[in-house]
Design a protein around this motif. Structure first.
Motif, mmCIF file in Angstrom:
data_model
loop_
_atom_site.group_PDB
_atom_site.id
_atom_site.type_symbol
_atom_site.label_atom_id
_atom_site.label_comp_id
_atom_site.label_asym_id
_atom_site.label_seq_id
_atom_site.Cartn_x
_atom_site.Cartn_y
_atom_site.Cartn_z
ATOM 1 N N ALA A 36 -5.163 27.909 -10.204
ATOM 2 C CA ALA A 36 -4.272 27.007 -10.947
ATOM 3 C C ALA A 36 -4.264 27.388 -12.431
ATOM 4 O O ALA A 36 -3.218 27.333 -13.091
ATOM 5 N N PHE A 37 -5.431 27.805 -12.952
ATOM 6 C CA PHE A 37 -5.483 28.212 -14.357
ATOM 7 C C PHE A 37 -4.640 29.480 -14.569
ATOM 8 O O PHE A 37 -3.987 29.632 -15.599
ATOM 9 N N ALA A 38 -4.643 30.364 -13.567
ATOM 10 C CA ALA A 38 -3.834 31.590 -13.673
ATOM 11 C C ALA A 38 -2.358 31.230 -13.837
ATOM 12 O O ALA A 38 -1.628 31.896 -14.588
ATOM 13 N N ALA A 39 -1.917 30.155 -13.151
ATOM 14 C CA ALA A 39 -0.518 29.718 -13.284
ATOM 15 C C ALA A 39 -0.234 29.244 -14.710
ATOM 16 O O ALA A 39 0.836 29.510 -15.262
ATOM 17 N N SER A 40 -1.231 28.565 -15.325
ATOM 18 C CA SER A 40 -1.052 28.121 -16.724
ATOM 19 C C SER A 40 -0.974 29.330 -17.650
ATOM 20 O O SER A 40 -0.146 29.372 -18.567
ATOM 21 N N VAL A 41 -1.845 30.317 -17.422
ATOM 22 C CA VAL A 41 -1.850 31.542 -18.248
ATOM 23 C C VAL A 41 -0.495 32.244 -18.117
ATOM 24 O O VAL A 41 0.096 32.692 -19.107
ATOM 25 N N PHE A 44 2.557 31.223 -20.332
ATOM 26 C CA PHE A 44 2.672 31.675 -21.730
ATOM 27 C C PHE A 44 3.485 32.971 -21.833
ATOM 28 O O PHE A 44 3.898 33.359 -22.920
ATOM 29 N N ARG A 45 3.657 33.643 -20.714
ATOM 30 C CA ARG A 45 4.430 34.889 -20.634
ATOM 31 C C ARG A 45 3.950 35.936 -21.644
ATOM 32 O O ARG A 45 4.762 36.593 -22.317
ATOM 33 N N VAL A 46 2.647 36.046 -21.751
ATOM 34 C CA VAL A 46 2.061 37.081 -22.606
ATOM 35 C C VAL A 46 1.428 38.146 -21.720
ATOM 36 O O VAL A 46 1.571 39.337 -21.960
ATOM 37 N N VAL A 47 0.718 37.690 -20.695
ATOM 38 C CA VAL A 47 0.197 38.625 -19.692
ATOM 39 C C VAL A 47 0.835 38.260 -18.356
ATOM 40 O O VAL A 47 1.308 37.141 -18.172
ATOM 41 N N SER A 48 0.862 39.230 -17.440
ATOM 42 C CA SER A 48 1.506 38.937 -16.151
ATOM 43 C C SER A 48 0.789 39.697 -15.036
ATOM 44 O O SER A 48 -0.065 40.545 -15.289
ATOM 45 N N GLY A 49 1.191 39.364 -13.813
ATOM 46 C CA GLY A 49 0.666 40.050 -12.640
ATOM 47 C C GLY A 49 -0.839 39.904 -12.493
ATOM 48 O O GLY A 49 -1.403 38.834 -12.712
ATOM 49 N N GLN A 50 -1.500 41.025 -12.151
ATOM 50 C CA GLN A 50 -2.931 40.964 -11.875
ATOM 51 C C GLN A 50 -3.771 40.713 -13.132
ATOM 52 O O GLN A 50 -4.858 40.169 -13.049
ATOM 53 N N LEU A 51 -3.206 41.106 -14.302
ATOM 54 C CA LEU A 51 -3.931 40.857 -15.555
ATOM 55 C C LEU A 51 -4.145 39.348 -15.758
ATOM 56 O O LEU A 51 -5.165 38.914 -16.293
ATOM 57 N N LEU A 53 -4.730 37.179 -13.457
ATOM 58 C CA LEU A 53 -5.889 36.774 -12.648
ATOM 59 C C LEU A 53 -7.205 37.182 -13.310
ATOM 60 O O LEU A 53 -8.184 36.445 -13.248
ATOM 61 N N TRP A 54 -7.210 38.357 -13.944
ATOM 62 C CA TRP A 54 -8.422 38.794 -14.656
ATOM 63 C C TRP A 54 -8.741 37.833 -15.795
ATOM 64 O O TRP A 54 -9.887 37.459 -16.002
ATOM 65 N N VAL A 55 -7.698 37.445 -16.541
ATOM 66 C CA VAL A 55 -7.902 36.491 -17.646
ATOM 67 C C VAL A 55 -8.429 35.171 -17.096
ATOM 68 O O VAL A 55 -9.390 34.592 -17.619
ATOM 69 N N ALA A 56 -7.817 34.705 -15.986
ATOM 70 C CA ALA A 56 -8.222 33.418 -15.394
ATOM 71 C C ALA A 56 -9.633 33.486 -14.821
ATOM 72 O O ALA A 56 -10.300 32.465 -14.676
ATOM 73 N N PHE A 109 -7.724 21.531 -20.984
ATOM 74 C CA PHE A 109 -8.827 20.741 -20.436
ATOM 75 C C PHE A 109 -8.592 20.362 -18.978
ATOM 76 O O PHE A 109 -9.367 19.629 -18.391
ATOM 77 N N SER A 110 -7.487 20.823 -18.426
ATOM 78 C CA SER A 110 -7.187 20.513 -17.037
ATOM 79 C C SER A 110 -6.282 21.611 -16.496
ATOM 80 O O SER A 110 -5.523 22.216 -17.247
ATOM 81 N N THR A 111 -6.383 21.836 -15.190
ATOM 82 C CA THR A 111 -5.516 22.863 -14.613
ATOM 83 C C THR A 111 -4.313 22.232 -13.923
ATOM 84 O O THR A 111 -3.480 22.927 -13.376
ATOM 85 N N LYS A 112 -4.245 20.879 -13.978
ATOM 86 C CA LYS A 112 -3.129 20.190 -13.310
ATOM 87 C C LYS A 112 -1.845 20.389 -14.097
ATOM 88 O O LYS A 112 -1.856 20.356 -15.325
ATOM 89 N N ARG A 113 -0.737 20.556 -13.373
ATOM 90 C CA ARG A 113 0.544 20.723 -14.059
ATOM 91 C C ARG A 113 1.039 19.382 -14.557
ATOM 92 O O ARG A 113 0.948 18.379 -13.858
#
Lengths: 156, 138
Positions: A36-41, A44-51, A53-56, A109-113
């Motif tokens: 869910a955090f990966a979806a938030s990341v 921001f449309r700064v990183v995408s794809g597998q990157l 998931l690495w950030v998350a 502070f939350s991963t909820k949309r």
């Protein structure tokens, strides 16, 4: 003079506890739900794809460890510097998302949309306040270190 | 002093790596180096690009006017009836799959509109584009 120093030390301690708690509380839901955090990341449309998931995968652990590290003398200076760096990056990201008119979920502070539009002004004020507190803590730690080194120097 | 800070950062990043390994081992996150599986009703950009389909843009009108997938039809939930009629016209003229997209993987509008379209016209083959407009631009 001693009273002024004591008050300053108390303020720095409170600031340290607040910044530490903010980072620990921010990290825990993301560690529990990195997808869910990966979806938030991604929003921001700064990183995408597998990157994304690495950030998350890494960022929540970094937040947790530097949040705790701010209270551990052995790694508190490094933690403080990394917290200041991360907060500056977060401020930059929020400014950039605001400028591009993105409808992001902060993921702070939350991963909820959230259905409500993001309150960028509040996000910027909050992160700037945390950054200010962190810089004050770093300045205090720096002075303590210098004083410690000076007292260790042998008398001429 | 600088070496102290570097040493502290190495310790911090080593602990992070250990935490990330725990997340992967405990199955909380998929392996980032493996392409994620598609959810039902989703289609990847690489597959969608090579198919003859009707594209439906569900972003804001401003975003649509600023740029969209060639020949994409703008469909808003606010003007659902008129948008659906326009889409039906296109589809009845030449029935083909319908690919719905919004901004990013996170936006959710495309999944919602795709579900509404499937419900309104069950004969339609409707997919939501994984990653949306952001994925198309890459």
């Amino acid at each position: 003079m001693a009273a002024v120093n004591s008050t300053r030390a108390w303020f720095l301690l409170i600031g340290r506890l607040l910044v530490s708690a903010a980072f620990i509380l921010a990290a825990l839901p993301k560690i529990q739900d990195p997808v869910a955090f990966a979806a938030s990341v991604d929003g921001f449309r700064v990183v995408s794809g597998q990157l994304t998931l690495w950030v998350a995968l890494f960022l929540p652990w970094l937040e947790l460890i530097i949040g705790l590290g701010l209270l551990i003398p052995q790694i508190r200076l490094g933690s403080g510097l990394l917290i200041a760096f991360l907060l500056a990056v977060f401020i930059g990201l929020h400014l950039s998302a605001w400028g591009r008119g993105l409808d992001i979920t902060c993921g702070c502070f939350s991963t909820k949309r959230s259905e409500a539009p993001p309150n960028y002004l509040w996000l910027l004020i909050r992160n700037s306040s945390l950054l200010g507190a962190t810089l004050a803590i770093l300045a205090g730690d720096w002075q303590s270190l210098r004083r410690g080194k000076e007292t260790k120097k042998p008398a001429p | 002093m600088l070496s102290d800070i570097l040493r502290q950062c190495v310790v911090i990043f080593a602990l992070c790596a250990a935490g990330a390994v725990y997340t992967l081992v405990s199955g909380l996150a998929p392996r980032p180096w493996i392409a994620p599986e598609l959810a039902p009703g989703e289609i990847r950009v690489s597959d969608a690009r090579v198919l003859d389909a009707i594209w439906v843009d569900t972003r804001t009108i401003e975003a649509y006017e600023a740029g969209h997938i060639p020949d994409a039809l703008f469909l808003s939930e606010d003007a659902w009836e008129s948008g659906l009629f326009e889409l039906m016209d296109l589809w009845l003229t030449a029935p083909r799959p319908i690919f719905v997209y919004c901004d990013t993987e996170q936006c959710g509008t495309s999944e919602r509109i795709a579900a509404r379209l499937r419900e309104a016209v069950p004969e339609m083959e409707v997919y939501s584009l994984r990653g949306g407009w952001a994925a198309w631009q890459q």
